[in-house]
Design a protein around this motif. Sequence first.
Motif, PDB file in Angstrom:
ATOM      1  N   GLU A 101       0.803  -1.229   0.000  1.00 26.74           N
ATOM      2  CA  GLU A 101       0.000   0.000   0.000  1.00 26.74           C
ATOM      3  C   GLU A 101       0.829   1.269   0.000  1.00 26.74           C
ATOM      4  OE1 GLU A 101      -1.902   1.260   3.905  1.00 26.74           O
ATOM      5  OE2 GLU A 101      -1.599  -0.894   4.269  1.00 26.74           O
ATOM      6  N   TRP A 102       2.158   1.133   0.147  1.00 22.03           N
ATOM      7  CA  TRP A 102       3.024   2.307   0.131  1.00 22.03           C
ATOM      8  C   TRP A 102       3.866   2.318  -1.140  1.00 22.03           C
ATOM      9  CZ3 TRP A 102       2.414  -0.484   4.782  1.00 22.03           C
ATOM     10  CH2 TRP A 102       1.663   0.203   5.753  1.00 22.03           C
ATOM     11  N   PRO A 103       3.885   3.427  -1.861  1.00 26.31           N
ATOM     12  CA  PRO A 103       4.620   3.479  -3.131  1.00 26.31           C
ATOM     13  C   PRO A 103       6.134   3.471  -2.965  1.00 26.31           C
ATOM     14  CG  PRO A 103       3.745   5.652  -2.591  1.00 26.31           C
ATOM     15  CD  PRO A 103       3.181   4.696  -1.582  1.00 26.31           C
ATOM     16  N   GLU A 104       6.608   3.901  -1.796  1.00 31.24           N
ATOM     17  CA  GLU A 104       8.048   3.961  -1.575  1.00 31.24           C
ATOM     18  C   GLU A 104       8.636   2.556  -1.424  1.00 31.24           C
ATOM     19  OE1 GLU A 104       6.021   7.544   0.067  1.00 31.24           O
ATOM     20  OE2 GLU A 104       5.837   5.393   0.426  1.00 31.24           O
ATOM     21  N   ARG A 105       9.902   2.434  -1.729  1.00 23.33           N
ATOM     22  CA  ARG A 105      10.610   1.175  -1.496  1.00 23.33           C
ATOM     23  C   ARG A 105      11.073   1.163  -0.042  1.00 23.33           C
ATOM     24  NH1 ARG A 105      16.216  -0.947  -4.377  1.00 23.33           N
ATOM     25  NH2 ARG A 105      16.107  -3.089  -3.600  1.00 23.33           N
ATOM     26  N   LEU A 106      10.447   0.329   0.763  1.00 24.49           N
ATOM     27  CA  LEU A 106      10.731   0.297   2.190  1.00 24.49           C
ATOM     28  C   LEU A 106      11.722  -0.816   2.532  1.00 24.49           C
ATOM     29  CD1 LEU A 106       7.104   0.773   3.587  1.00 24.49           C
ATOM     30  CD2 LEU A 106       8.816   2.532   3.089  1.00 24.49           C
ATOM     31  N   TYR A 107      12.456  -0.601   3.608  1.00 21.34           N
ATOM     32  CA  TYR A 107      13.412  -1.581   4.104  1.00 21.34           C
ATOM     33  C   TYR A 107      13.136  -1.830   5.590  1.00 21.34           C
ATOM     34  CZ  TYR A 107      16.074  -0.388  -0.094  1.00 21.34           C
ATOM     35  OH  TYR A 107      16.460  -0.181  -1.386  1.00 21.34           O
ATOM     36  N   ASN A 108      13.561  -3.003   6.060  1.00 25.05           N
ATOM     37  CA  ASN A 108      13.393  -3.314   7.475  1.00 25.05           C
ATOM     38  C   ASN A 108      14.562  -2.785   8.290  1.00 25.05           C
ATOM     39  OD1 ASN A 108      14.228  -5.601   5.660  1.00 25.05           O
ATOM     40  ND2 ASN A 108      15.128  -6.360   7.582  1.00 25.05           N
ATOM     41  N   VAL A 109      14.240  -2.297   9.486  1.00 21.45           N
ATOM     42  CA  VAL A 109      15.259  -1.847  10.435  1.00 21.45           C
ATOM     43  C   VAL A 109      15.667  -3.058  11.258  1.00 21.45           C
ATOM     44  CG1 VAL A 109      15.772  -0.321  12.377  1.00 21.45           C
ATOM     45  CG2 VAL A 109      14.310   0.477  10.507  1.00 21.45           C
ATOM     46  N   GLY A 110      16.822  -3.626  10.967  1.00 15.34           N
ATOM     47  CA  GLY A 110      17.230  -4.844  11.636  1.00 15.34           C
ATOM     48  C   GLY A 110      16.354  -6.010  11.222  1.00 15.34           C
ATOM     49  N   ARG A 111      16.388  -7.062  12.011  1.00 15.87           N
ATOM     50  CA  ARG A 111      15.681  -8.280  11.640  1.00 15.87           C
ATOM     51  C   ARG A 111      15.063  -8.980  12.855  1.00 15.87           C
ATOM     52  NH1 ARG A 111      17.899  -9.888   6.496  1.00 15.87           N
ATOM     53  NH2 ARG A 111      19.744  -8.655   5.987  1.00 15.87           N
ATOM     54  N   LEU A 112      14.072  -9.810  12.550  1.00 16.11           N
ATOM     55  CA  LEU A 112      13.581 -10.830  13.481  1.00 16.11           C
ATOM     56  C   LEU A 112      13.711 -12.156  12.752  1.00 16.11           C
ATOM     57  CD1 LEU A 112      10.269  -9.185  14.777  1.00 16.11           C
ATOM     58  CD2 LEU A 112      12.381  -9.489  16.071  1.00 16.11           C
ATOM     59  N   ASP A 113      14.089 -13.213  13.452  1.00 19.24           N
ATOM     60  CA  ASP A 113      14.218 -14.481  12.739  1.00 19.24           C
ATOM     61  C   ASP A 113      12.835 -14.976  12.307  1.00 19.24           C
ATOM     62  OD1 ASP A 113      13.041 -15.884  14.824  1.00 19.24           O
ATOM     63  OD2 ASP A 113      14.910 -16.664  15.619  1.00 19.24           O
ATOM     64  N   ALA A 114      12.837 -15.934  11.414  1.00 18.13           N
ATOM     65  CA  ALA A 114      11.580 -16.376  10.800  1.00 18.13           C
ATOM     66  C   ALA A 114      10.590 -16.903  11.839  1.00 18.13           C
ATOM     67  CB  ALA A 114      11.864 -17.449   9.745  1.00 18.13           C
ATOM     68  N   PRO A 267      23.906  -6.731   8.396  1.00 20.17           N
ATOM     69  CA  PRO A 267      24.129  -8.004   9.056  1.00 20.17           C
ATOM     70  C   PRO A 267      23.722  -7.989  10.521  1.00 20.17           C
ATOM     71  CG  PRO A 267      26.190  -6.785   8.944  1.00 20.17           C
ATOM     72  CD  PRO A 267      25.156  -5.979   8.211  1.00 20.17           C
ATOM     73  N   GLU A 268      23.396  -6.795  11.042  1.00 19.24           N
ATOM     74  CA  GLU A 268      23.160  -6.701  12.470  1.00 19.24           C
ATOM     75  C   GLU A 268      21.761  -7.132  12.820  1.00 19.24           C
ATOM     76  OE1 GLU A 268      23.970  -3.752  10.808  1.00 19.24           O
ATOM     77  OE2 GLU A 268      26.122  -3.874  11.107  1.00 19.24           O
ATOM     78  N   ASP A 269      21.564  -7.414  14.009  1.00 18.18           N
ATOM     79  CA  ASP A 269      20.466  -7.547  14.914  1.00 18.18           C
ATOM     80  C   ASP A 269      20.523  -8.863  15.583  1.00 18.18           C
ATOM     81  OD1 ASP A 269      16.904  -7.511  14.975  1.00 18.18           O
ATOM     82  OD2 ASP A 269      18.312  -6.719  16.319  1.00 18.18           O
ATOM     83  N   GLN A 270      19.770  -8.582  16.487  1.00 17.77           N
ATOM     84  CA  GLN A 270      18.452  -8.668  17.031  1.00 17.77           C
ATOM     85  C   GLN A 270      18.157 -10.137  17.069  1.00 17.77           C
ATOM     86  OE1 GLN A 270      18.427  -5.918  14.658  1.00 17.77           O
ATOM     87  NE2 GLN A 270      17.813  -4.303  15.925  1.00 17.77           N
ATOM     88  N   GLU A 271      17.102 -10.667  16.640  1.00 17.87           N
ATOM     89  CA  GLU A 271      16.836 -12.105  16.629  1.00 17.87           C
ATOM     90  C   GLU A 271      16.953 -12.571  15.177  1.00 17.87           C
ATOM     91  OE1 GLU A 271      15.735 -14.427  19.194  1.00 17.87           O
ATOM     92  OE2 GLU A 271      16.919 -12.938  20.183  1.00 17.87           O
ATOM     93  N   THR A 272      18.137 -12.598  14.604  1.00 13.53           N
ATOM     94  CA  THR A 272      18.279 -12.783  13.159  1.00 13.53           C
ATOM     95  C   THR A 272      18.301 -14.236  12.729  1.00 13.53           C
ATOM     96  OG1 THR A 272      20.675 -12.641  13.333  1.00 13.53           O
ATOM     97  CG2 THR A 272      19.514 -10.628  12.812  1.00 13.53           C
TER      98      THR A 272
END
Length: 273
Positions: A101-114, A267-272
Amino acid sequence: MTEPVEGPDGVRLQKVLANAGVASRRVAEQLIVEGRVRVNGKVVTELGSRIDPENDLVDVDGTAVQLDQSKRYVLLNKPRGVVSSMKDERGRPDLRQFTKEWPERLYNVGRLDADTSGLLVLTNDGELAHVLAHPSFGVTKVYIAKVEGRVTPQTIARLTKGVDLEDGPIAADKARLLSSSKAEGASLVELTLHSGRNRIVRRMMAEVGHPVVELVRRQFGPLHLGTLPVGRARELTKVERGALLTLARRDSGAVDPSSRQAADESPEDQETR
């Protein structure tokens, strides 16, 4: 989009504040006169002051103001089974389904594992994304973990005192037992951490003898998941944007500019992974 600079000296500060939705121009003028507005860290009280909205940083009462209206900030309640990437090489469900729904190309801030659900920030603000995901920044995160077995107060104390993992010792900033069920043989534990180490919650709980069954991230810095349903995304409110930008600006100088890269390549984060 950010309003073009009017004239060689920039745009009037009260007009910038009004365009950013802070207040009407008259109220913005009052804020300036009262000394509640800073530009690049310095209080500005002159009504005739002009700034460059594309480069200057403005805050009101210590809260950052978003001047660049082209920047988008979205909060997602990521479901389990979705990888924290905008395009997965192995064809697994990824984050693109939540950004249509957003026209911009968005990226995730860090990660959560699957296998971890919960709060994930999506944005097209690469600078903010990199700063908040950088290990040196240490953004506080709050997780709710359903774990095997009945967790005791002694185990909670051990988590806050610190445990030794293969990549070094780690301690939770806070830990508390939410519930424990003898019949179910499981407990709910809330952990607050600022570490960005890989799968840190799962490894900590396994180390104290309570493997994680389910894991949800409820909070990231000043942002709370609230009642947002799993699999839903929404834009941050003006207050949330201000809090997030304030956090990012507070320590952005700690990050080496030469190391910046796209948020979904970080490469950073979180629960990657």
